[in-house]
Write a protein that holds these residues in place. Sequence first.
Motif, PDB file in Angstrom:
ATOM      1  N   UNK A 190      21.139  42.445  50.487  1.00 48.73           N
ATOM      2  CA  UNK A 190      20.967  43.655  49.744  1.00 48.73           C
ATOM      3  C   UNK A 190      21.931  44.439  49.366  1.00 48.73           C
ATOM      4  N   UNK A 191      23.219  44.087  49.661  1.00 45.34           N
ATOM      5  CA  UNK A 191      24.417  44.855  49.330  1.00 45.34           C
ATOM      6  C   UNK A 191      24.768  44.809  47.774  1.00 45.34           C
ATOM      7  N   UNK A 192      24.796  46.095  47.014  1.00 49.95           N
ATOM      8  CA  UNK A 192      24.943  45.899  45.465  1.00 49.95           C
ATOM      9  C   UNK A 192      26.516  45.694  45.430  1.00 49.95           C
ATOM     10  N   UNK A 193      26.979  44.793  44.871  1.00 45.06           N
ATOM     11  CA  UNK A 193      28.345  44.151  44.471  1.00 45.06           C
ATOM     12  C   UNK A 193      28.858  44.332  43.145  1.00 45.06           C
ATOM     13  N   UNK A 194      29.886  45.324  42.850  1.00 40.93           N
ATOM     14  CA  UNK A 194      30.519  45.537  41.502  1.00 40.93           C
ATOM     15  C   UNK A 194      31.802  44.856  41.584  1.00 40.93           C
ATOM     16  N   UNK A 195      31.985  44.491  40.317  1.00 43.20           N
ATOM     17  CA  UNK A 195      33.407  43.721  40.203  1.00 43.20           C
ATOM     18  C   UNK A 195      34.293  44.468  39.422  1.00 43.20           C
ATOM     19  N   UNK A 196      35.517  44.644  39.811  1.00 41.26           N
ATOM     20  CA  UNK A 196      36.610  45.642  39.185  1.00 41.26           C
ATOM     21  C   UNK A 196      37.213  45.114  37.943  1.00 41.26           C
TER      22      UNK A 196
ATOM     23  N   UNK B 175      34.905  39.496  27.111  1.00 42.32           N
ATOM     24  CA  UNK B 175      34.989  37.815  27.855  1.00 42.32           C
ATOM     25  C   UNK B 175      35.408  37.741  29.263  1.00 42.32           C
ATOM     26  N   UNK B 176      36.406  38.787  29.600  1.00 45.84           N
ATOM     27  CA  UNK B 176      36.749  38.955  31.050  1.00 45.84           C
ATOM     28  C   UNK B 176      35.708  39.295  31.793  1.00 45.84           C
ATOM     29  N   UNK B 177      34.615  40.103  31.290  1.00 48.15           N
ATOM     30  CA  UNK B 177      33.405  40.690  31.859  1.00 48.15           C
ATOM     31  C   UNK B 177      32.262  39.547  32.286  1.00 48.15           C
ATOM     32  N   UNK B 178      32.342  38.782  31.114  1.00 45.34           N
ATOM     33  CA  UNK B 178      31.355  37.655  31.025  1.00 45.34           C
ATOM     34  C   UNK B 178      32.187  36.672  32.158  1.00 45.34           C
ATOM     35  N   UNK B 179      33.094  36.345  32.338  1.00 49.26           N
ATOM     36  CA  UNK B 179      33.571  35.271  33.308  1.00 49.26           C
ATOM     37  C   UNK B 179      33.847  35.779  34.511  1.00 49.26           C
ATOM     38  N   UNK B 180      34.243  36.961  34.960  1.00 48.62           N
ATOM     39  CA  UNK B 180      34.393  37.347  35.997  1.00 48.62           C
ATOM     40  C   UNK B 180      33.140  38.318  36.759  1.00 48.62           C
TER      41      UNK B 180
ATOM     42  N   UNK C 289      32.674  47.492  46.156  1.00 45.57           N
ATOM     43  CA  UNK C 289      33.449  47.303  44.912  1.00 45.57           C
ATOM     44  C   UNK C 289      34.650  46.343  45.138  1.00 45.57           C
ATOM     45  N   UNK C 290      34.763  45.334  44.448  1.00 42.52           N
ATOM     46  CA  UNK C 290      35.510  44.216  44.762  1.00 42.52           C
ATOM     47  C   UNK C 290      36.464  43.590  43.700  1.00 42.52           C
ATOM     48  N   UNK C 291      37.799  43.071  44.110  1.00 38.60           N
ATOM     49  CA  UNK C 291      38.007  42.412  42.762  1.00 38.60           C
ATOM     50  C   UNK C 291      37.837  40.915  42.618  1.00 38.60           C
ATOM     51  N   UNK C 292      37.021  40.743  41.612  1.00 38.51           N
ATOM     52  CA  UNK C 292      36.170  39.243  41.668  1.00 38.51           C
ATOM     53  C   UNK C 292      37.334  38.136  41.476  1.00 38.51           C
ATOM     54  N   UNK C 293      38.456  38.433  41.142  1.00 38.79           N
ATOM     55  CA  UNK C 293      39.292  37.279  41.150  1.00 38.79           C
ATOM     56  C   UNK C 293      39.787  36.830  42.377  1.00 38.79           C
ATOM     57  N   UNK C 294      39.844  37.994  43.263  1.00 39.64           N
ATOM     58  CA  UNK C 294      40.466  37.784  44.619  1.00 39.64           C
ATOM     59  C   UNK C 294      39.292  37.405  45.707  1.00 39.64           C
ATOM     60  N   UNK C 295      38.271  38.185  45.624  1.00 39.51           N
ATOM     61  CA  UNK C 295      37.058  38.075  46.576  1.00 39.51           C
ATOM     62  C   UNK C 295      36.591  36.675  46.287  1.00 39.51           C
TER      63      UNK C 295
ATOM     64  N   UNK D  67      32.102  50.807  50.067  1.00 40.79           N
ATOM     65  CA  UNK D  67      33.783  50.418  49.991  1.00 40.79           C
ATOM     66  C   UNK D  67      34.237  49.992  48.869  1.00 40.79           C
ATOM     67  N   UNK D  68      35.443  50.382  48.787  1.00 40.88           N
ATOM     68  CA  UNK D  68      36.348  50.020  47.661  1.00 40.88           C
ATOM     69  C   UNK D  68      37.529  49.231  48.232  1.00 40.88           C
ATOM     70  N   UNK D  69      37.606  47.706  47.658  1.00 43.81           N
ATOM     71  CA  UNK D  69      38.263  46.999  48.298  1.00 43.81           C
ATOM     72  C   UNK D  69      38.865  45.782  47.281  1.00 43.81           C
ATOM     73  N   UNK D  70      40.222  45.781  46.999  1.00 44.62           N
ATOM     74  CA  UNK D  70      40.623  44.732  46.156  1.00 44.62           C
ATOM     75  C   UNK D  70      41.559  43.732  46.404  1.00 44.62           C
ATOM     76  N   UNK D  71      41.004  42.973  47.613  1.00 42.07           N
ATOM     77  CA  UNK D  71      42.075  41.948  48.155  1.00 42.07           C
ATOM     78  C   UNK D  71      40.978  40.722  48.345  1.00 42.07           C
TER      79      UNK D  71
END
Length: 285
Positions: A82-88, A142-147, A64-70, A43-47
């Motif tokens: 076991x879920x792979x989690x990717x940050x937007x 820097x954003x990738x490092x942080x989020x 795929x999530x929005x790491x600032x929101x999730x 799934x692709x979810x950004x909230x």
Amino acid sequence: MRKLLLLLLAILIAGSMWLLLAQNPVSSSTSIQAKIADVKDYKYYLDKGNAAIGKDMTKLDLVIVEPIEMQQKYIDSAQKSGTLVYGYINAMEADKWNKALYHQLNEEDFYRNKQGEKVYFAEWDSYLMDMTSSHYQELLLTEIQKQIVQKGLDGVFLDTVGNINSYLPQDEQTWQNEAMLSFLQQIKKHNPELSVAQNWGFQTLADYTAPYVDFIMWEDFSYPVVGKDEWSLDMMQKLVHIRDEFGTQVMAISFEDETKSRVLAEKFDFKFFYSPAGSYYNTWQ
């Protein structure tokens, strides 16, 4: 005596295997590519999440999530299952809602057209950015490092990579593509174990970024749009070749005609997700 010889032989074999693994370690990239290849449901979810969403995330192969929101607790819970989690991360656009990042931008970071004007996307309240700006690249790193990295996510999902081919003049695309390649190389240099994915940018992928990208997303992979379109059908074949060479998987998202779109995606062994709300991913579906 025979037992002693067998024991010594076992020790020598074990030592040789250890040395071989030390010299040729199994890379995390290979490992995560194998996991992505086995993905069935994503799934692709950004909230923001909630208890129900958090529980659903644990049942997915990839999200795929929005790491600032999730919330972190839902990310951690999903990964434990076991879920792979990717940050937007928005690569070629700067969203005004992300004030912490937006307020760090310099004028040199914005892309300007041949009239010297910024390119504004009213629908998303964002501006087209200039990937050739070293300052902008540093902000994103820097954003990738942080989020992404500090929150322990498995990978970074770079949105709007396709803007290079979609919105820039032909004579400027090479510069931006080379800058995008350099950016991905910097991501892997700083975080070699971090998986990288991108949204659209098929030509960018083919000519530049494929060696660094574990999956590419194809939004609006809808049968009425791509089912009989010659360019789309040709691109599907090209993506299969790229997958064969680099292991880059394809995540297809359909906005309409779920059944026919799914059949077409499965024909090419693309991962499939149906989003009836289109490219608005603020509702858990």
